[in-house]
Write an enzyme that holds these catalytic residues in place. Structure first.
Site, PDB file in Angstrom:
ATOM      1  N   ASP A  65      68.081  82.255 118.047  1.00 56.86           N
ATOM      2  CA  ASP A  65      69.418  81.683 118.171  1.00 56.86           C
ATOM      3  C   ASP A  65      69.860  80.989 116.887  1.00 56.86           C
ATOM      4  O   ASP A  65      69.025  80.428 116.158  1.00 56.86           O
ATOM      5  CB  ASP A  65      69.457  80.672 119.317  1.00 56.86           C
ATOM      6  CG  ASP A  65      69.444  81.336 120.689  1.00 56.86           C
ATOM      7  OD1 ASP A  65      69.726  82.546 120.767  1.00 56.86           O
ATOM      8  OD2 ASP A  65      69.156  80.642 121.678  1.00 56.86           O
ATOM      9  N   TYR A  87      56.809  78.056 120.263  1.00 51.42           N
ATOM     10  CA  TYR A  87      57.937  77.232 119.836  1.00 51.42           C
ATOM     11  C   TYR A  87      57.575  75.750 119.921  1.00 51.42           C
ATOM     12  O   TYR A  87      56.776  75.347 120.772  1.00 51.42           O
ATOM     13  CB  TYR A  87      59.155  77.446 120.742  1.00 51.42           C
ATOM     14  CG  TYR A  87      59.702  78.844 120.757  1.00 51.42           C
ATOM     15  CD1 TYR A  87      60.721  79.229 119.892  1.00 51.42           C
ATOM     16  CD2 TYR A  87      59.232  79.791 121.672  1.00 51.42           C
ATOM     17  CE1 TYR A  87      61.246  80.517 119.924  1.00 51.42           C
ATOM     18  CE2 TYR A  87      59.749  81.077 121.708  1.00 51.42           C
ATOM     19  CZ  TYR A  87      60.756  81.432 120.831  1.00 51.42           C
ATOM     20  OH  TYR A  87      61.270  82.702 120.874  1.00 51.42           O
ATOM     21  N   ASP A 145      72.287  74.334 125.319  1.00 50.69           N
ATOM     22  CA  ASP A 145      71.855  73.795 124.025  1.00 50.69           C
ATOM     23  C   ASP A 145      73.041  73.097 123.373  1.00 50.69           C
ATOM     24  O   ASP A 145      74.037  72.793 124.032  1.00 50.69           O
ATOM     25  CB  ASP A 145      71.252  74.896 123.141  1.00 50.69           C
ATOM     26  CG  ASP A 145      72.265  75.960 122.715  1.00 50.69           C
ATOM     27  OD1 ASP A 145      73.467  75.833 123.062  1.00 50.69           O
ATOM     28  OD2 ASP A 145      71.857  76.927 122.045  1.00 50.69           O
ATOM     29  N   ARG A 188      66.108  77.684 126.120  1.00 50.44           N
ATOM     30  CA  ARG A 188      67.288  76.949 126.604  1.00 50.44           C
ATOM     31  C   ARG A 188      67.291  76.873 128.126  1.00 50.44           C
ATOM     32  O   ARG A 188      67.604  75.835 128.716  1.00 50.44           O
ATOM     33  CB  ARG A 188      68.565  77.640 126.132  1.00 50.44           C
ATOM     34  CG  ARG A 188      68.851  77.483 124.658  1.00 50.44           C
ATOM     35  CD  ARG A 188      70.168  78.138 124.316  1.00 50.44           C
ATOM     36  NE  ARG A 188      70.072  79.584 124.267  1.00 50.44           N
ATOM     37  CZ  ARG A 188      71.082  80.413 124.521  1.00 50.44           C
ATOM     38  NH1 ARG A 188      72.258  79.924 124.894  1.00 50.44           N
ATOM     39  NH2 ARG A 188      70.943  81.710 124.417  1.00 50.44           N
TER      40      ARG A 188
END
Length: 233
Positions: free
Chosen positions: A56, A84, A98, A190
């Site tokens: 993203d 992540y 987000d 997200r």
């Protein structure tokens, strides 16, 4: 591929490159920039360049880019597990899950504490059903989901199975929570943040994200664009 191995033949025969994607860049923009730089440096009319998994715009970190014949390995690389690190903010929700959109609702957090947050995170490990965010590039009836969202159209998004092998809460300073996640292809962090907030009788959104690994490739191996340009020269 190490910078010392950069050459026209190696890029054409197939290179796998690790990049640290800048904030607010799309993965597509990064691919286009790398392709242009290689073409300019070696006076090529064309060369195949593609990425092995999108990231993203509001996320930073590892994006794997393949050139030449190595683009055939992209499907295999995309199937590798991802790691992540990031930050979840509790007490509010956003339509995009987000920082892309504004806060649309606020929730209490005075009932939350570190023990409860860490305990609940374990409910999200293993194979789980996850609904992708409406602000995503997935297609439905030939149209990107984010196009429906920006036009204010309601759309039914089916849940899909993903696997989260690890969801560690690394620091708690409410409303902020730091985390580390290891997960399968197709997992939306997200959505994980949003669902995590709901599970704790509050709201939450993803406020920072960095991809640190794809399979055996790690962010430590990655170049930023400035380093790549310097290595090409």
């Amino acid at each position: 591929m190490n910078p010392s191995e950069f050459s026209k033949d190696n890029f054409l025969n197939g290179a796998v490159l690790c990049f640290d994607k800048p904030l607010r860049w799309t993965s597509f923009q990064l691919v286009n920039k790398v392709r242009w730089l290689i073409k300019q440096q070696y006076h090529l009319k064309k060369i195949k360049v593609g990425h092995a998994g999108t990231l993203d715009p509001l996320a930073t970190g590892l994006v794997i880019i393949c050139t030449g014949k190595a683009t055939k390995t992209i499907p295999e690389l995309m199937g590798q597990p991802k790691t992540y690190t990031g930050e979840i903010t509790f007490g509010a929700t956003r339509p995009s899950f987000d920082m892309e959109t504004e806060i649309d609702a606020e929730f209490p957090i005075n009932h939350l504490n570190e023990d409860r947050i860490k305990a609940k995170s374990q409910d999200f490990t293993g194979k789980i059903q996850q609904q992708p965010p409406i602000f995503s590039a997935l297609k439905k009836d030939g149209k990107r989901l984010y196009e429906y969202a920006r036009q204010g159209e309601a759309v039914d998004i089916p849940k899909r199975e993903v696997e989260i092998t690890r969801f560690d809460i690394t620091a708690v300073d409410l409303p902020k929570v730091q985390f580390k996640v290891q997960c399968s292809k197709g997992t939306y962090i997200r959505s994980l943040a949003h669902d995590f907030g709901q599970a704790l009788d509050s709201g939450a959104y993803l406020s920072a994200l960095q991809r640190t690994a794809v399979g055996e490739f790690t962010l430590d191996q990655a170049l930023n664009l400035e380093q790549f340009i310097e290595a090409l020269d």
